[in-house]
Design a protein around this motif. Structure first.
Motif, PDB file in Angstrom:
ATOM      1  N   ALA A  90       0.845  -1.206   0.000  1.00 37.11           N
ATOM      2  CA  ALA A  90       0.000   0.000   0.000  1.00 37.11           C
ATOM      3  C   ALA A  90       0.874   1.248   0.000  1.00 37.11           C
ATOM      4  N   THR A  91       1.961   1.212   0.777  1.00 36.17           N
ATOM      5  CA  THR A  91       2.852   2.368   0.869  1.00 36.17           C
ATOM      6  C   THR A  91       3.490   2.660  -0.483  1.00 36.17           C
ATOM      7  N   GLU A  92       3.782   1.590  -1.222  1.00 33.51           N
ATOM      8  CA  GLU A  92       4.402   1.787  -2.534  1.00 33.51           C
ATOM      9  C   GLU A  92       3.416   2.351  -3.546  1.00 33.51           C
ATOM     10  N   VAL A  93       2.156   1.988  -3.401  1.00 37.58           N
ATOM     11  CA  VAL A  93       1.162   2.404  -4.393  1.00 37.58           C
ATOM     12  C   VAL A  93       0.669   3.829  -4.150  1.00 37.58           C
ATOM     13  N   ALA A  94       0.487   4.194  -2.889  1.00 32.56           N
ATOM     14  CA  ALA A  94      -0.211   5.459  -2.652  1.00 32.56           C
ATOM     15  C   ALA A  94       0.275   6.207  -1.425  1.00 32.56           C
ATOM     16  N   ASP A  95       0.227   7.553  -1.513  1.00 32.78           N
ATOM     17  CA  ASP A  95       0.541   8.401  -0.363  1.00 32.78           C
ATOM     18  C   ASP A  95      -0.672   8.522   0.547  1.00 32.78           C
ATOM     19  N   ILE A  96      -1.817   8.504  -0.082  1.00 39.58           N
ATOM     20  CA  ILE A  96      -3.035   8.636   0.704  1.00 39.58           C
ATOM     21  C   ILE A  96      -3.699   7.272   0.794  1.00 39.58           C
ATOM     22  N   ARG A  97      -3.808   6.789   2.052  1.00 36.40           N
ATOM     23  CA  ARG A  97      -4.332   5.443   2.245  1.00 36.40           C
ATOM     24  C   ARG A  97      -5.475   5.484   3.257  1.00 36.40           C
ATOM     25  N   PRO A  98      -6.678   5.742   2.780  1.00 37.88           N
ATOM     26  CA  PRO A  98      -7.813   5.814   3.711  1.00 37.88           C
ATOM     27  C   PRO A  98      -7.879   4.551   4.560  1.00 37.88           C
ATOM     28  N   LYS A  99      -8.186   4.737   5.846  1.00 37.37           N
ATOM     29  CA  LYS A  99      -8.184   3.589   6.757  1.00 37.37           C
ATOM     30  C   LYS A  99      -9.181   2.516   6.337  1.00 37.37           C
ATOM     31  N   ARG A 100     -10.294   2.952   5.771  1.00 36.42           N
ATOM     32  CA  ARG A 100     -11.264   1.947   5.312  1.00 36.42           C
ATOM     33  C   ARG A 100     -10.638   1.036   4.273  1.00 36.42           C
ATOM     34  N   GLU A 101      -9.885   1.630   3.358  1.00 30.43           N
ATOM     35  CA  GLU A 101      -9.284   0.823   2.282  1.00 30.43           C
ATOM     36  C   GLU A 101      -8.134  -0.033   2.824  1.00 30.43           C
ATOM     37  N   MET A 102      -7.420   0.485   3.821  1.00 24.14           N
ATOM     38  CA  MET A 102      -6.368  -0.329   4.447  1.00 24.14           C
ATOM     39  C   MET A 102      -6.992  -1.577   5.079  1.00 24.14           C
ATOM     40  N   ASP A 103      -8.125  -1.401   5.741  1.00 24.51           N
ATOM     41  CA  ASP A 103      -8.773  -2.557   6.378  1.00 24.51           C
ATOM     42  C   ASP A 103      -9.248  -3.552   5.325  1.00 24.51           C
ATOM     43  N   MET A 104      -9.774  -3.011   4.238  1.00 31.81           N
ATOM     44  CA  MET A 104     -10.215  -3.867   3.127  1.00 31.81           C
ATOM     45  C   MET A 104      -9.032  -4.708   2.642  1.00 31.81           C
ATOM     46  N   LEU A 105      -7.877  -4.049   2.519  1.00 30.79           N
ATOM     47  CA  LEU A 105      -6.669  -4.720   2.031  1.00 30.79           C
ATOM     48  C   LEU A 105      -6.149  -5.751   3.037  1.00 30.79           C
ATOM     49  N   LEU A 106      -5.959  -5.314   4.291  1.00 27.52           N
ATOM     50  CA  LEU A 106      -5.323  -6.193   5.281  1.00 27.52           C
ATOM     51  C   LEU A 106      -6.178  -7.418   5.589  1.00 27.52           C
ATOM     52  N   ALA A 107      -7.490  -7.250   5.506  1.00 28.22           N
ATOM     53  CA  ALA A 107      -8.371  -8.377   5.824  1.00 28.22           C
ATOM     54  C   ALA A 107      -8.190  -9.529   4.829  1.00 28.22           C
ATOM     55  N   THR A 108      -7.608  -9.246   3.660  1.00 29.38           N
ATOM     56  CA  THR A 108      -7.435 -10.324   2.676  1.00 29.38           C
ATOM     57  C   THR A 108      -6.456 -11.381   3.182  1.00 29.38           C
ATOM     58  N   GLY A 109      -5.493 -10.984   3.997  1.00 25.74           N
ATOM     59  CA  GLY A 109      -4.481 -11.930   4.477  1.00 25.74           C
ATOM     60  C   GLY A 109      -5.108 -13.106   5.191  1.00 25.74           C
ATOM     61  N   GLU A 110      -6.045 -12.814   6.069  1.00 23.72           N
ATOM     62  CA  GLU A 110      -6.695 -13.873   6.850  1.00 23.72           C
ATOM     63  C   GLU A 110      -7.623 -14.706   5.969  1.00 23.72           C
ATOM     64  N   GLN A 111      -8.138 -14.077   4.917  1.00 24.36           N
ATOM     65  CA  GLN A 111      -9.056 -14.815   4.041  1.00 24.36           C
ATOM     66  C   GLN A 111      -8.310 -15.930   3.298  1.00 24.36           C
ATOM     67  N   VAL A 112      -7.055 -15.686   2.994  1.00 25.34           N
ATOM     68  CA  VAL A 112      -6.229 -16.716   2.361  1.00 25.34           C
ATOM     69  C   VAL A 112      -6.049 -17.899   3.313  1.00 25.34           C
ATOM     70  N   SER A 113      -5.688 -17.606   4.568  1.00 20.95           N
ATOM     71  CA  SER A 113      -5.393 -18.741   5.469  1.00 20.95           C
ATOM     72  C   SER A 113      -6.627 -19.556   5.836  1.00 20.95           C
ATOM     73  N   ILE A 114      -7.791 -18.907   5.980  1.00 23.12           N
ATOM     74  CA  ILE A 114      -8.974 -19.717   6.348  1.00 23.12           C
ATOM     75  C   ILE A 114      -9.347 -20.679   5.222  1.00 23.12           C
ATOM     76  N   ALA A 115      -9.247 -20.191   3.980  1.00 25.07           N
ATOM     77  CA  ALA A 115      -9.623 -21.057   2.854  1.00 25.07           C
ATOM     78  C   ALA A 115      -8.654 -22.228   2.736  1.00 25.07           C
TER      79      ALA A 115
END
Ligand code: ASP
Ligand code: MG
Length: 409
Positions: A56-81
């Motif tokens: 996220a830091t590499e892609v954008a200077d402005i990182r709304p917290k909502r979008e950060m949560d959307m992004l970070l939540a994907t990590g756990e979705q990989v492991s549960i599946a």
């Protein structure tokens, strides 16, 4: 109330690669085969969350917290599946759920949300069919269906909150260490694995940087009487149980000692001694979001006073600039900064009923010529600020003085 229910949480290292995921599946299967109803909470694999943040830091200077949560939540979705698939391959019926599918309802505080309510219906239905439920840790959903996350390390809290909501007596937290030690075994080889520790002691240790558990998970455990069993995912030995105070049989004066190395000390001397001065100082610090830990103020003399406090070293430059402005405004006062300090602490519920612990600690330091710069206490903790160079020596000393290496039966 579900019979034989067990809630197990596996951290990022425990599901760090395909082989480890298969090992976790085998462990879950062994509980399932023995007739347990199992709810599993998992973190993202290995360093996934950190990598997503870098991305996220590499892609954008402005990182709304909502979008950060959307992004970070994907990590756990990989492991549960993946874990659900691994269980199916072992002949175990399993189903994965995101936080929003379970309905782990949180407030709207993106990146640091608090769990408000958990709907247990979906899970109970699956459990009653004999299906293992695998839930994504660290994430929830707000009332408007936005994905939220609970703060770094938050999967522990997901697990204990689920255990509380489902009425489980114990929540197992599987991790890459054997449990909770009397101090950091990397610094003090004599450190001993504790069998039990009280919620309050664990909370103090967590706030002192012994990062085994997410603090909020311990608060949940305490509030809803869920025993938290911290243990290793690499073998089958028992670890440390975090329990109500009355269940701690080891009536030790001191249970653990800690060392914090990442703070600095600021002293403001000859500042005005009148109402509103401390308020002004800490308002300035709050505004820049500085994390203040210990605060010591002396009694004033000649209408002048001294306030000292510790802040995280990473915040020190910002604090210096802001406080200089304040001193200018007052037209009086000096600031001195010690960039590198150590904070050494002793924690134990035994302090409530026994005097003399502080004296023992101060004497030990005196005998070794270690100078104490600041002291702060709570009902079950004593902390001293000392020079950084003496930190590890002081830690070893306290471990010895309070006889923490001795095993208790
Ligand atoms: N994956 C998240 C983190 O790295 C949550 C957790 O591990 O508990 O912070
Ligand atoms: Mg973690």
């Amino acid at each position: 109330m579900i019979e034989n229910l067990i809630v197990q949480k596996f951290g990022g290292t425990s599901v760090g690669d395909p082989e480890r995921i298969r090992n976790v599946a085998a462990r879950i299967k062994s509980y399932h085969d023995r007739g347990h109803k199992v709810v599993v909470v998992v973190s993202a694999m290995g360093k996934t969350t950190n990598n997503l943040i870098s991305l996220a830091t590499e892609v954008a200077d402005i990182r709304p917290k909502r979008e950060m949560d959307m992004l970070l939540a994907t990590g756990e979705q990989v492991s549960i599946a993946l874990l659900a698939m691994a269980l199916h391959s072992n002949g175990v019926d399993a189903i994965s759920f995101t936080g929003s599918q379970v309905k782990i309802l949180t407030d709207k505080n993106f990146s640091n949300a608090r769990i408000e309510k958990i709907d247990t219906k979906v899970l109970e239905n699956a459990l009653n069919r004999g299906t293992v439920c695998i839930v994504a840790g660290f994430q929830g959903v707000d009332i408007e269906d936005n994905i939220t996350t609970l703060g770094r390390g938050g999967s522990d809290t997901s697990a204990v909150a689920l255990a509380a909501a489902l009425g489980a007596k114990e929540c197992e937290i599987y991790t890459d260490v054997d449990g909770v030690y009397t101090t950091d075994p990397n610094k003090v080889p004599e450190a001993r694995l504790m069998q039990k520790i009280s919620y309050d002691e664990m909370l103090e240790l967590a706030s002192l940087g012994a990062g085994v558990l997410h603090s909020r998970s311990v608060e949940f455990g305490k509030k809803y009487n869920v025993i938290i069993h911290v243990r290793s995912s690499f073998h089958y030995s028992e670890g440390t149980r975090v329990v109500p105070e009355e269940q701690v049989m080891e009536k030790l004066l001191v249970t653990g000692v800690t060392l914090k190395n990442d703070e600095s000390r600021i002293s403001l001397t000859d500042i005005p001694d009148r109402p509103g001065i401390a308020a002004a100082v800490f308002e300035v610090l709050a505004k820049i979001g500085a994390n203040v830990d210990m605060i010591v103020q002396s009694t004033g003399q000649n209408k002048l006073n001294t306030i000292s406090f510790s802040v995280l070293r990473k915040d020190i430059d910002e604090c210096e600039i802001a406080l200089n402005l304040l001193l200018k405004e007052w037209g009086t006062g000096l600031m001195s900064i010690e960039k590198e300090i150590a904070i050494v602490s002793a924690v134990g519920v035994g302090m409530k009923s026994h005097g003399g612990i502080a004296a023992k600690m101060f004497n030990a330091f005196a005998n070794e010529g270690i100078n104490i710069e600041m002291i702060s206490t709570s009902e079950i903790k004593i902390s001293c600020v000392i020079e950084k160079a003496a930190g590890e020596k002081a830690l070893k000393l306290l471990h010895k003085v309070f006889e923490l290496e001795k095993s208790v039966t």
